[in-house]
Design an enzyme around this catalytic site. Structure first.
Site, PDB file in Angstrom:
ATOM      1  N   GLY A  46       0.839  -1.191   0.000  1.00 38.39           N
ATOM      2  CA  GLY A  46       0.000   0.000   0.000  1.00 38.39           C
ATOM      3  C   GLY A  46       0.872   1.237   0.000  1.00 38.39           C
ATOM      4  O   GLY A  46       2.013   1.196   0.460  1.00 38.39           O
ATOM      5  N   GLN A  51       2.881  10.014   1.291  1.00 45.45           N
ATOM      6  CA  GLN A  51       4.184   9.342   1.277  1.00 45.45           C
ATOM      7  C   GLN A  51       5.015   9.659   0.038  1.00 45.45           C
ATOM      8  O   GLN A  51       6.189   9.317  -0.027  1.00 45.45           O
ATOM      9  CB  GLN A  51       4.004   7.821   1.365  1.00 45.45           C
ATOM     10  N   CYS A  99       6.140   0.011   7.258  1.00 44.54           N
ATOM     11  CA  CYS A  99       5.698   1.168   6.488  1.00 44.54           C
ATOM     12  C   CYS A  99       6.851   1.632   5.615  1.00 44.54           C
ATOM     13  O   CYS A  99       7.976   1.744   6.088  1.00 44.54           O
ATOM     14  CB  CYS A  99       5.285   2.284   7.445  1.00 44.54           C
ATOM     15  N   LEU A 100       6.583   1.908   4.339  1.00 40.27           N
ATOM     16  CA  LEU A 100       7.661   2.291   3.416  1.00 40.27           C
ATOM     17  C   LEU A 100       8.330   3.604   3.828  1.00 40.27           C
ATOM     18  O   LEU A 100       9.485   3.838   3.474  1.00 40.27           O
ATOM     19  CB  LEU A 100       7.127   2.401   1.984  1.00 40.27           C
ATOM     20  N   HIS A 141      -4.269   1.019   7.614  1.00 42.09           N
ATOM     21  CA  HIS A 141      -2.908   1.573   7.668  1.00 42.09           C
ATOM     22  C   HIS A 141      -2.778   2.758   6.688  1.00 42.09           C
ATOM     23  O   HIS A 141      -2.283   3.824   7.055  1.00 42.09           O
ATOM     24  CB  HIS A 141      -1.880   0.481   7.346  1.00 42.09           C
ATOM     25  N   GLU A 142      -3.254   2.567   5.463  1.00 42.52           N
ATOM     26  CA  GLU A 142      -3.153   3.637   4.462  1.00 42.52           C
ATOM     27  C   GLU A 142      -4.075   4.802   4.804  1.00 42.52           C
ATOM     28  O   GLU A 142      -3.727   5.963   4.598  1.00 42.52           O
ATOM     29  CB  GLU A 142      -3.455   3.105   3.056  1.00 42.52           C
ATOM     30  N   HIS A 145      -2.543   7.205   7.049  1.00 35.11           N
ATOM     31  CA  HIS A 145      -1.639   8.145   6.374  1.00 35.11           C
ATOM     32  C   HIS A 145      -2.370   9.399   5.904  1.00 35.11           C
ATOM     33  O   HIS A 145      -1.853  10.504   6.037  1.00 35.11           O
ATOM     34  CB  HIS A 145      -0.962   7.486   5.159  1.00 35.11           C
TER      35      HIS A 145
HETATM   36 NI    NI Z   1       2.705   3.213   5.778  1.00 38.24          NI
END
Ligand code: NI
Length: 190
Positions: A46, A51, A99-100, A141-142, A145
């Site tokens: 995701g 991000q 998380c990226l 999770h997304e 963000h």
């Molecule tokens: Ni993340």
């Protein structure tokens, strides 16, 4: 086109993202394509617009890697625009999340298993759907963000203290990562 991923510490990750109007953003499909490309290159499931430095209510998900455990995720590749989680229910369950934007850190995070969500897809078609299990978890999770939240916010104060040094290093770019990132605490022009 691959985009650099914004690392922990950048204020854009803490901003509540704003809703998008179709007229304001005619190139949304291209942005979604770029976000998928960026996400796949980083082996993520995701990616949210903040991000990649864009404070808009948009995220993309491809949960098909989890289809061994949950066969219904086989073709789960979706774009969520202007999402609103309407309901969350059930007993919280824990899963090891990453998380990226926060490379090299994985922590157990508790979330409710069922959600009801309203959103638009990349063709501006409106959907109201329910999800559970892994799909719900990735969406939550997304969704965090675009609300300016990170999974770290759900950890205990002690756990957060223990991660402090590592998080500081990430914001300075002191981390091994195989995809392109932008680190907030790295001075430009040096
Ligand atoms: Ni993340």
């Amino acid at each position: 086109m691959k985009l650099p991923i914004i690392a922990y510490g950048d204020p854009v990750l803490r901003r509540k993202a704003i809703a998008i109007e179709p007229v304001e953003y005619p190139h949304i499909k291209q942005l979604c394509e770029d976000m998928f490309e960026t996400m796949y290159a980083a082996r993520g499931v995701g990616l949210a617009a903040p991000q990649v430095g864009i404070s808009m209510r948009l995220f993309v998900i491809d949960a098909s890697v989890f289809d061994d455990d949950e066969p219904e995720l086989k073709d789960f590749k979706k774009v969520f625009i202007n999402a609103q989680i309407l309901e969350e229910s059930g007993n919280e369950w824990s899963f090891n999340e990453g998380c990226l934007s926060i490379p090299d850190i994985r922590e157990d995070v508790s979330r409710k298993p069922n959600i009801k969500i309203s959103y638009y897809d990349e063709d501006w078609k409106h959907h109201e759907e329910t999800y559970s299990g892994m799909a719900a978890r990735i969406i939550q999770h997304e969704y965090d963000h675009i609300e300016g939240k990170l999974f770290l916010d759900k950890l205990s104060p002690l756990r957060k203290r223990l991660l402090e040094k590592k998080l500081n290093d990430i914001s300075k770019g002191i981390v091994d990562v195989e995809y392109k990132m932008k680190f907030p605490a790295v001075k430009k022009g040096r």
